[in-house]
Design a protein around this motif. Structure first.
Motif, PDB file in Angstrom:
ATOM      1  N   CYS A  26       6.247  -8.094   5.339  1.00  0.00           N
ATOM      2  CA  CYS A  26       6.047  -9.409   5.947  1.00  0.00           C
ATOM      3  C   CYS A  26       4.587  -9.827   5.846  1.00  0.00           C
ATOM      4  O   CYS A  26       4.274 -10.936   5.414  1.00  0.00           O
ATOM      5  N   ARG A  30       3.319 -12.946   3.433  1.00  0.00           N
ATOM      6  CA  ARG A  30       2.721 -14.125   4.063  1.00  0.00           C
ATOM      7  C   ARG A  30       1.288 -14.348   3.586  1.00  0.00           C
ATOM      8  O   ARG A  30       0.749 -15.445   3.730  1.00  0.00           O
ATOM      9  N   TRP A  33       2.017 -15.642  -0.363  1.00  0.00           N
ATOM     10  CA  TRP A  33       2.563 -17.004  -0.375  1.00  0.00           C
ATOM     11  C   TRP A  33       1.463 -18.045  -0.143  1.00  0.00           C
ATOM     12  O   TRP A  33       1.633 -19.219  -0.397  1.00  0.00           O
ATOM     13  N   PRO A 196       8.779  -9.923  10.877  1.00  0.00           N
ATOM     14  CA  PRO A 196       9.513 -10.974  10.164  1.00  0.00           C
ATOM     15  C   PRO A 196      10.102 -12.048  11.083  1.00  0.00           C
ATOM     16  O   PRO A 196      10.050 -13.235  10.768  1.00  0.00           O
ATOM     17  N   LYS A 197      10.651 -11.630  12.219  1.00  0.00           N
ATOM     18  CA  LYS A 197      11.272 -12.611  13.119  1.00  0.00           C
ATOM     19  C   LYS A 197      10.258 -13.269  14.046  1.00  0.00           C
ATOM     20  O   LYS A 197      10.627 -14.159  14.806  1.00  0.00           O
ATOM     21  N   ASP A 223       6.702 -22.660   5.513  1.00  0.00           N
ATOM     22  CA  ASP A 223       8.020 -23.097   5.986  1.00  0.00           C
ATOM     23  C   ASP A 223       8.740 -21.894   6.578  1.00  0.00           C
ATOM     24  O   ASP A 223       9.167 -20.993   5.852  1.00  0.00           O
ATOM     25  N   ASP A 224       8.881 -21.874   7.902  1.00  0.00           N
ATOM     26  CA  ASP A 224       9.450 -20.703   8.574  1.00  0.00           C
ATOM     27  C   ASP A 224      10.871 -20.942   9.069  1.00  0.00           C
ATOM     28  O   ASP A 224      11.283 -20.385  10.089  1.00  0.00           O
ATOM     29  N   LYS A 225      11.617 -21.743   8.349  1.00  0.00           N
ATOM     30  CA  LYS A 225      12.966 -22.104   8.798  1.00  0.00           C
ATOM     31  C   LYS A 225      13.822 -20.857   9.079  1.00  0.00           C
ATOM     32  O   LYS A 225      14.404 -20.722  10.154  1.00  0.00           O
ATOM     33  N   GLU A 226      13.904 -19.957   8.118  1.00  0.00           N
ATOM     34  CA  GLU A 226      14.767 -18.776   8.276  1.00  0.00           C
ATOM     35  C   GLU A 226      14.261 -17.864   9.386  1.00  0.00           C
ATOM     36  O   GLU A 226      15.047 -17.280  10.138  1.00  0.00           O
ATOM     37  N   GLU A 227      12.929 -17.754   9.483  1.00  0.00           N
ATOM     38  CA  GLU A 227      12.337 -16.917  10.534  1.00  0.00           C
ATOM     39  C   GLU A 227      12.740 -17.448  11.912  1.00  0.00           C
ATOM     40  O   GLU A 227      13.120 -16.690  12.797  1.00  0.00           O
ATOM     41  N   MET A 229      15.304 -19.391  12.716  1.00  0.00           N
ATOM     42  CA  MET A 229      16.738 -19.253  13.005  1.00  0.00           C
ATOM     43  C   MET A 229      17.059 -17.836  13.451  1.00  0.00           C
ATOM     44  O   MET A 229      17.823 -17.634  14.398  1.00  0.00           O
ATOM     45  N   ALA A 230      16.483 -16.859  12.767  1.00  0.00           N
ATOM     46  CA  ALA A 230      16.727 -15.461  13.145  1.00  0.00           C
ATOM     47  C   ALA A 230      16.143 -15.186  14.528  1.00  0.00           C
ATOM     48  O   ALA A 230      16.748 -14.485  15.343  1.00  0.00           O
TER      49      ALA A 230
ATOM     50  N   TYR B 398      21.674 -14.479   9.786  1.00  0.00           N
ATOM     51  CA  TYR B 398      20.298 -15.001   9.681  1.00  0.00           C
ATOM     52  C   TYR B 398      19.289 -13.884   9.419  1.00  0.00           C
ATOM     53  O   TYR B 398      18.316 -14.065   8.707  1.00  0.00           O
ATOM     54  N   ASP B 399      19.530 -12.735  10.029  1.00  0.00           N
ATOM     55  CA  ASP B 399      18.638 -11.590   9.770  1.00  0.00           C
ATOM     56  C   ASP B 399      18.731 -11.151   8.319  1.00  0.00           C
ATOM     57  O   ASP B 399      17.740 -10.788   7.693  1.00  0.00           O
ATOM     58  N   LEU B 402      16.926 -13.602   6.170  1.00  0.00           N
ATOM     59  CA  LEU B 402      15.485 -13.376   6.276  1.00  0.00           C
ATOM     60  C   LEU B 402      15.070 -12.169   5.425  1.00  0.00           C
ATOM     61  O   LEU B 402      14.034 -12.194   4.757  1.00  0.00           O
ATOM     62  N   LYS B 405      14.887 -13.328   2.023  1.00  0.00           N
ATOM     63  CA  LYS B 405      13.733 -14.197   1.831  1.00  0.00           C
ATOM     64  C   LYS B 405      12.495 -13.366   1.518  1.00  0.00           C
ATOM     65  O   LYS B 405      11.719 -13.713   0.635  1.00  0.00           O
ATOM     66  N   TYR B 406      12.321 -12.268   2.248  1.00  0.00           N
ATOM     67  CA  TYR B 406      11.136 -11.444   2.017  1.00  0.00           C
ATOM     68  C   TYR B 406      11.276 -10.543   0.783  1.00  0.00           C
ATOM     69  O   TYR B 406      10.362  -9.810   0.444  1.00  0.00           O
TER      70      TYR B 406
END
Lengths: 238, 454
Positions: A26, A30, A33, A196-197, A223-227, A229-230, B398-399, B402, B405-406
């Motif tokens: 992570c 970050r 990116w 990550p979350k 853009d942390d959309k997925e982060e 949501m989780a 969602y996990d 993610l 994604k990584y």
């Protein structure tokens, strides 16, 4: 000059219980990116840690047996570790790694001598504290979520906790405070993995490392959309 | 006691019947209530086994190994009791026995092949002492339920202490299984694969357990790894090392099913070699076949009919089970911990054609609530696996998204598994892999069975 951050992952052969590699991944993603150089070095148990090399150091979780091996190893480097912390080096310590930061970890009659980096101590309690956890920290707006699983109860001295427990246990059975924050050290029982979350916390730690090295951080937003949501889903669980 | 025994049988049958009527799996409930009616039930029934009781333990491969072993023994004309559905805690074991008993509480069987959950073995062994224990491997699994592997090994050795005459049949390539066997003081034989296999690609970035010698704490030296910590190891300090393999797989070929030869060392020291072929897929299944083979040979069977069993094997229980929905080929496989998942990824990658992928991750009690293990799986390898579309589903979709994604791999979250499958039927490549963890397996399999019929 292109910016560059070097991360030291201490003893991943021993301390790797709860997806700690996710935290490393992570941090480095970050950075890249944002076009900031990221370098990760896994420090092996038979190597000395050259603290001056690193901008960020990560100490993960392991079993009691493995923690003890690590503690014996790091005892010889206590002074250098302390200097790194006092100089504002970023240290992320999770679960077993977190317990090592204090004066000691008492398991029954056994007392594992800690690294004495932070004013705190840990004692093994009755049963394990296991479950999803959500806390609110002052350093990030969004609640931090994760999973905790620890037999040790941690008690803080004259230092601030990482956050207030919204749901879960936290440092000990009182269910009030979770983790610790001291200079640029963050210690916590949250894994899942932690970063990550909780992208706000990741960026906080990266900023601190960049500020120490370059005087400023100026992290461009991602853009942390997925982060998110989780994170929101995990909040509902706890 | 005859009366209570009969009552227990009737109770088990009734509970099983009623829960089936209600559309539930009644297996564990039946055992639970039967044991309440007659606490000595398992002891009583298991003592009627005419020959041997074999238990299979280990993190991965228990169900496959146990079922195969039972098939081998049946092919020798023997009657076998088995908990084939993988209900492997005390109640599930009781059910396997009680549901095959007559109303008078008599069972008619020569052998019992029972898979037992590592943490439950100490609750099962007070009821019977197995003659053999097959140990497939020890990997990290559901840390919030089982704790660290150290704890699992302690629980297992507590159980084994209750059965002092139990002989171990172990995967000697697993340093933890070998250390466990050596520490136990029990007689053991090992199976394994003593050379690296050039056709097999595993992940470089796997978690390897037991890096340090359990006898002296020094770092172990490895000649090679097959996958996870399975490989050839030695301790440079105390001399502990990979034990001699009584059953060794050589000449491994992975194309079109698994083919290999077993070299078997006899007690007098000479080696016999026997070629085996199967329609199983996945390198890890060599270990499951070896385990079953070793057990059959230890029981002194010739195993002349096993080629047929291995070649006619039709995967069920969602272990590499294939389905055909309209014109789409679907392969369903269980993947519930990092070691299993990494092996699944290797198997998917053995198919080089274009494919789609659905990953279903739940976090129910039986899965473990803690899903941090997803980050110990080397999902990065899917970037290089000719995968066209990836959909993530299940309670922790969602996990999983993610996690992808990584790995810089794109995926789409579709919450319902049926919707996810339909989505792939519409836009996919007609070659679909579905990887699911434990509680998602039963429902996904049901869905696919239903969709096949439509």
């Amino acid at each position: 000059m292109e910016k560059h951050v070097k991360i030291g992952h201490l003893y991943p052969d021993l301390l790797n219980l709860y997806g700690d590699r996710g935290n490393i991944r992570c941090l480095s993603k970050r950075l890249t990116w944002r076009n900031i150089g990221a370098e990760v070095k896994e420090v092996h148990i038979d190597e000395n840690v050259n603290f001056s090399e690193y901008d960020i150091v990560l100490l993960g979780g392991g079993s009691d047996r493995e923690q003890k091996l690590v503690c014996d190893r790091l005892a010889a480097q206590k002074k250098e570790f302390k200097a790194f912390v006092e100089d504002g080096g970023v240290l992320i310590a999770i679960c077993g790694g977190y317990q090592l930061l204090g004066a000691y970890y008492q398991i029954g009659k056994d007392k594992i001598q800690g690294l004495e980096l932070v004013d705190m101590y840990t004692k093994q309690g009755e049963g394990r504290l296991i479950g999803n956890i959500t806390i609110q920290s002052d350093i990030v707006k969004m609640p931090l979520t994760g999973f905790e699983n620890h037999g040790g109860r941690t008690y803080l001295g004259d230092v601030e906790p990482l956050g207030k427990v919204i749901h879960g246990f936290g440092n000990n059975d009182s269910k009030e405070a979770e983790g610790v924050i001291y200079k640029n050290v963050v210690g916590t029982y949250l894994h899942g993995p932690l970063l990550p979350k909780n992208p706000g916390l990741s960026d906080y730690l990266l900023s601190k490392a960049l500020e120490r090295k370059y005087g400023d951080a100026n992290l461009t937003p991602l853009d942390d959309k997925e982060e998110l949501m989780a994170n929101e889903y995990a909040q509902k669980l706890s | 006691m005859g009366f209570r025994r009969s009552l227990a049988v009737i109770t088990a049958r009734s509970v099983n019947f009623i829960s089936r009527m209600m559309g539930k799996q009644g297996v564990t409930m039946a055992g639970k209530y039967a044991l309440k009616v007659y606490p000595n039930l398992l002891k009583d029934l298991s003592s009627q086994v005419r020959e041997k009781i074999i238990v299979t333990c280990g993190t991965n491969g228990k169900t496959t190994t146990n079922n195969m072993m039972a098939a081998f023994i049946k092919s020798e004309g023997k009657k076998v009791i088995i908990n084939s559905t993988g209900s492997n805690m005390l109640a599930g074991v009781v059910s396997a026995f009680v549901l095959s008993a007559s109303l008078g509480g008599k069972i008619d069987c020569d052998y019992a092949c029972i898979e037992v959950d590592e943490a439950s073995a100490r609750r099962v062994f007070p009821h019977f002492k197995p003659d053999y224990m097959v140990l497939t491997n020890l990997f990290r699994d559901q840390l919030d339920r089982y704790g660290e592997i150290d704890i699992t090994m302690n629980l297992l050795s507590e159980a084994l202490d209750m059965a002092p005459d139990c002989k171990l049949i172990i995967n000697a390539d697993d340093v933890l299984a070998a250390s466990f066997a050596k520490k136990s003081g029990h007689e053991f034989v090992g199976f394994g694969i003593d050379k690296p296999c050039s056709q097999f690609r595993s992940s470089e970035n796997e978690i390897r357990e037991g890096r340090f010698c359990l006898f002296c704490g020094s770092e172990l030296k490895y000649d090679f790894y097959h996958f996870s910590q399975l490989g050839s190891y030695a301790c440079p300090n105390c001399g502990f090392k990979h034990p001699l393999l009584k059953y060794n797989a050589t000449d491994v070929s992975l194309s079109k099913g698994l083919k290999f030869a077993v070299e078997e060392k006899s007690d007098s020291g000479d080696t016999k070699k026997r070629a085996l072929s199967s329609n199983y897929r996945g390198f890890y299944n060599i270990y499951n076949i070896l385990a079953s083979y070793a057990c059959g040979r230890e029981l002194k069977f010739d195993l002349n009919k096993i080629d047929k069993i291995l070649n006619n094997f039709k995967p069920e229980n969602g272990r590499m089970e294939s389905f055909k929905v309209r014109d789409c080929n679907i392969l369903l496989n269980l993947a519930k911990n990092p070691a299993g998942f990494n092996q699944n990824i290797s198997s998917v990658m053995e198919d080089e054609s274009e494919k789609d992928l659905i990953v279903v991750i739940n976090d129910n009690a039986q899965d473990g609530h803690d899903i941090s293990w997803l980050w110990d799986v080397d999902f990065e390898r899917f970037a290089d696996a000719n995968v066209r579309n990836i959909v993530v589903s299940g309670l922790r979709a969602y996990d999983m998204q993610l996690r992808f994604k990584y790995s810089e791999i794109e995926s789409e979250a579709v919450m319902g598994v049926e919707d996810a499958i339909n989505h792939m039927l519409k836009k996919g490549s007609k070659n679909l892999y579905i990887l699911v963890n434990y509680t998602a397996l039963f429902s996904t399999r049901g869905l696919l069975k239903g969709m096949e019929k439509r």
